[in-house]
Design an enzyme around this catalytic site. Structure first.
Site, PDB file in Angstrom:
ATOM      1  N   TYR A 141     -24.072  13.134  -3.214  1.00  0.00           N
ATOM      2  CA  TYR A 141     -24.666  12.008  -2.498  1.00  0.00           C
ATOM      3  C   TYR A 141     -23.926  10.703  -2.748  1.00  0.00           C
ATOM      4  O   TYR A 141     -23.938   9.812  -1.901  1.00  0.00           O
ATOM      5  CB  TYR A 141     -26.128  11.817  -2.913  1.00  0.00           C
ATOM      6  CG  TYR A 141     -27.108  12.739  -2.244  1.00  0.00           C
ATOM      7  CD1 TYR A 141     -27.088  14.099  -2.489  1.00  0.00           C
ATOM      8  CD2 TYR A 141     -28.059  12.234  -1.368  1.00  0.00           C
ATOM      9  CE1 TYR A 141     -28.000  14.949  -1.894  1.00  0.00           C
ATOM     10  CE2 TYR A 141     -28.980  13.073  -0.770  1.00  0.00           C
ATOM     11  CZ  TYR A 141     -28.942  14.427  -1.031  1.00  0.00           C
ATOM     12  OH  TYR A 141     -29.852  15.248  -0.429  1.00  0.00           O
ATOM     13  N   LYS A 189     -23.933  25.931 -10.594  1.00  0.00           N
ATOM     14  CA  LYS A 189     -23.053  26.932  -9.967  1.00  0.00           C
ATOM     15  C   LYS A 189     -21.814  27.037 -10.861  1.00  0.00           C
ATOM     16  O   LYS A 189     -20.682  26.794 -10.438  1.00  0.00           O
ATOM     17  CB  LYS A 189     -22.725  26.472  -8.527  1.00  0.00           C
ATOM     18  CG  LYS A 189     -21.964  27.482  -7.692  1.00  0.00           C
ATOM     19  CD  LYS A 189     -22.762  28.720  -7.310  1.00  0.00           C
ATOM     20  CE  LYS A 189     -21.898  29.701  -6.531  1.00  0.00           C
ATOM     21  NZ  LYS A 189     -22.552  31.005  -6.308  1.00  0.00           N
ATOM     22  N   ASP A 221     -27.696  30.035  -6.360  1.00  0.00           N
ATOM     23  CA  ASP A 221     -27.948  31.011  -5.286  1.00  0.00           C
ATOM     24  C   ASP A 221     -29.031  32.005  -5.680  1.00  0.00           C
ATOM     25  O   ASP A 221     -29.975  32.250  -4.930  1.00  0.00           O
ATOM     26  CB  ASP A 221     -26.648  31.713  -4.837  1.00  0.00           C
ATOM     27  CG  ASP A 221     -25.840  32.288  -5.974  1.00  0.00           C
ATOM     28  OD1 ASP A 221     -26.167  32.034  -7.157  1.00  0.00           O
ATOM     29  OD2 ASP A 221     -24.857  33.011  -5.696  1.00  0.00           O
ATOM     30  N   ASP A 245     -32.477  18.897  -3.973  1.00  0.00           N
ATOM     31  CA  ASP A 245     -32.931  18.576  -2.614  1.00  0.00           C
ATOM     32  C   ASP A 245     -33.313  19.865  -1.891  1.00  0.00           C
ATOM     33  O   ASP A 245     -34.391  19.976  -1.301  1.00  0.00           O
ATOM     34  CB  ASP A 245     -31.798  17.847  -1.870  1.00  0.00           C
ATOM     35  CG  ASP A 245     -32.193  17.476  -0.448  1.00  0.00           C
ATOM     36  OD1 ASP A 245     -33.303  16.964  -0.258  1.00  0.00           O
ATOM     37  OD2 ASP A 245     -31.384  17.722   0.467  1.00  0.00           O
ATOM     38  N   ASP A 249     -37.425  21.566  -1.334  1.00  0.00           N
ATOM     39  CA  ASP A 249     -37.969  21.847   0.006  1.00  0.00           C
ATOM     40  C   ASP A 249     -38.338  23.329   0.132  1.00  0.00           C
ATOM     41  O   ASP A 249     -39.399  23.681   0.641  1.00  0.00           O
ATOM     42  CB  ASP A 249     -36.941  21.524   1.106  1.00  0.00           C
ATOM     43  CG  ASP A 249     -37.120  20.122   1.675  1.00  0.00           C
ATOM     44  OD1 ASP A 249     -37.509  19.223   0.901  1.00  0.00           O
ATOM     45  OD2 ASP A 249     -36.880  19.929   2.884  1.00  0.00           O
TER      46      ASP A 249
HETATM   47  C1  IPM Z   1     -35.320  13.784   0.287  1.00  0.00           C
HETATM   48  C2  IPM Z   1     -34.639  13.533   1.593  1.00  0.00           C
HETATM   49  C3  IPM Z   1     -33.500  12.567   1.344  1.00  0.00           C
HETATM   50  C4  IPM Z   1     -32.550  13.227   0.383  1.00  0.00           C
HETATM   51  C5  IPM Z   1     -32.778  12.073   2.604  1.00  0.00           C
HETATM   52  C6  IPM Z   1     -33.727  11.502   3.625  1.00  0.00           C
HETATM   53  C7  IPM Z   1     -31.705  11.081   2.257  1.00  0.00           C
HETATM   54  O1  IPM Z   1     -34.202  14.723   2.159  1.00  0.00           O
HETATM   55  O2  IPM Z   1     -35.890  12.841  -0.269  1.00  0.00           O
HETATM   56  O3  IPM Z   1     -35.304  14.914  -0.180  1.00  0.00           O
HETATM   57  O4  IPM Z   1     -31.718  14.045   0.796  1.00  0.00           O
HETATM   58  O5  IPM Z   1     -32.633  12.922  -0.797  1.00  0.00           O
HETATM   59 MN    MN Z   2     -34.798  16.491   1.029  1.00  0.00          MN
END
Ligand code: IPM
Ligand code: MN
Length: 361
Positions: A141, A189, A221, A245, A249
């Protein structure tokens, strides 16, 4: 106690869900004789439209002058053609960097009442309770160099970490593990990436400071699969920025909806609080959004920035009770429809506040 809270609601469903969280925070603070002073500023796409930048200077100044920042969500189709450094998301990355919080705490837990919302079988998810500690200011990032050289048809980003950046986030993860089940899983990794080899060696070194915590390493992975096949085997999970990230999710499927989950970013000058869901432009303005992730994020504000643990628990208890009583938002409305009642965003906020009021009396 007075807490100066900056609210940057952002785009899409951000304003709808933060409004419910703020109303809950005010109610709970007042019940304990505390006050929360709210300031609102722009961030993300809305700031691009009005100020020409996703993070206006006065938003940044207000953030640095506050005790805590609550963010809704940023982004939307309208700004999709912009380059990464001018998009709404760039505003979020800039405020994260300026506030300095490097440890992003993201829980993923099973909720009994929502088991039907998870595509995973109940016997797999039941009792799962994971806390991701995602490093938030390093890796791909922020690593330099980064560029899309259009003439050459070539683009690159850099996954870079210093040892110090790994040590400081690892210490927070170990401390949290000490307060939970004393088990830490570090994700990397290391079979391919030098930066992951540094990560693994450094986390192993830090482990010596925490002899009561059991450390295990997993490759990202296979970890992606293990989180779905045996989520109960994991407690605190430490990751670099992009891996966290993705895995956080993915792990929202354990809960059943991204709309339920809060996050807190600590370790810097000012803590930053965000529900982990995005701006959901497809449902924005329709009162369909689930405000419970933002409301639970409000609980984290009280816990980590105000020292109001009892009040934080009150909010979390009220959310559980509302679910137990069968109330759902549209994202949670799966299964036998006679078992629940669907509420819109503000009705759900009202229901949580009603429940808090009855818990208080
Ligand atoms: C999160 C989001 C952000 C990230 C984006 C919107 C920049 O996906 O908070 O997980 O990737 O960190
Ligand atoms: Mn995210």
């Amino acid at each position: 106690m007075n807490l100066n809270l900056l609210v940057v609601a952002g785009d899409g469903i951000g304003p709808e869900v933060t409004a419910e969280a703020v109303a809950v925070l005010n109610q709970v603070a007042a019940s304990g004789g505390h006050t929360i002073t709210i300031t609102e500023k722009r961030i993300g796409g809305i700031a691009i439209d009005t100020d020409g930048t996703p993070l206006p200077q006065d938003t940044l100044d207000a953030a640095l002058a506050s005790d805590a920042v609550l963010l809704g969500a940023v982004g939307g189709n309208k700004w999709n053609a912009l380059s990464p450094d001018t998009r709404p998301e760039a505003g979020l990355l800039k405020i994260r960097a300026a506030l300095g919080g490097f440890a992003n705490l993201r829980p993923a837990f099973a909720i009994k009442e929502l088991a039907v919302n998870s595509p995973l079988r109940t016997e797999v998810t039941e009792g799962a309770d994971i806390l991701f500690v995602r490093e938030l200011l390093g890796g791909l990032y922020f690593g330099q160099p980064r560029e899309w050289d259009k003439a050459k048809g070539e683009a690159w980003n850099t996954m870079r970490y210093t040892k110090d950046e790994i040590v400081r986030v690892a210490r927070i993860a170990f401390q949290l593990a000490q307060k939970r089940s004393k088990k830490l899983t570090s994700v990397d990794k290391a079979n391919v990436l030098e930066v992951s080899q540094l990560w693994r060696a450094t986390v192993t070194e830090v482990a010596a400071e925490f002899p009561d915590v059991t450390l295990e390493h997993q490759l990202v992975d296979s970890m992606a699969m293990l989180l779905m096949t045996s989520p109960r085997n994991y407690d605190v999970v430490l990751t670099e920025n992009l891996f966290g990230d993705i895995l956080s999710d993915e792990s929202a499927v354990i809960t059943g909806s991204l709309g339920m989950l809060p996050s807190a970013t600590i370790g810097g000058k000012v803590n930053l609080y965000e529900p982990i869901h995005g701006s959901a432009p497809d449902i924005a303005g329709k009162k369909l959004a689930n405000p419970l992730g933002a409301i639970m994020t409000g609980a984290l504000v009280l816990r980590h920035s105000a020292g109001l643990e009892k009040e934080a628990v009150l909010i979390e208890t009220a959310v559980r009770k509302v679910l137990e009583a069968g109330y759902r938002t549209a994202d949670l409305a799966r299964g036998n429809t006679t078992d629940f009642k669907v509420l819109n965003t503000t009705e759900m906020g009202d229901k949580v506040r009603e429940t808090i009021a009855s818990l208080l009396s």
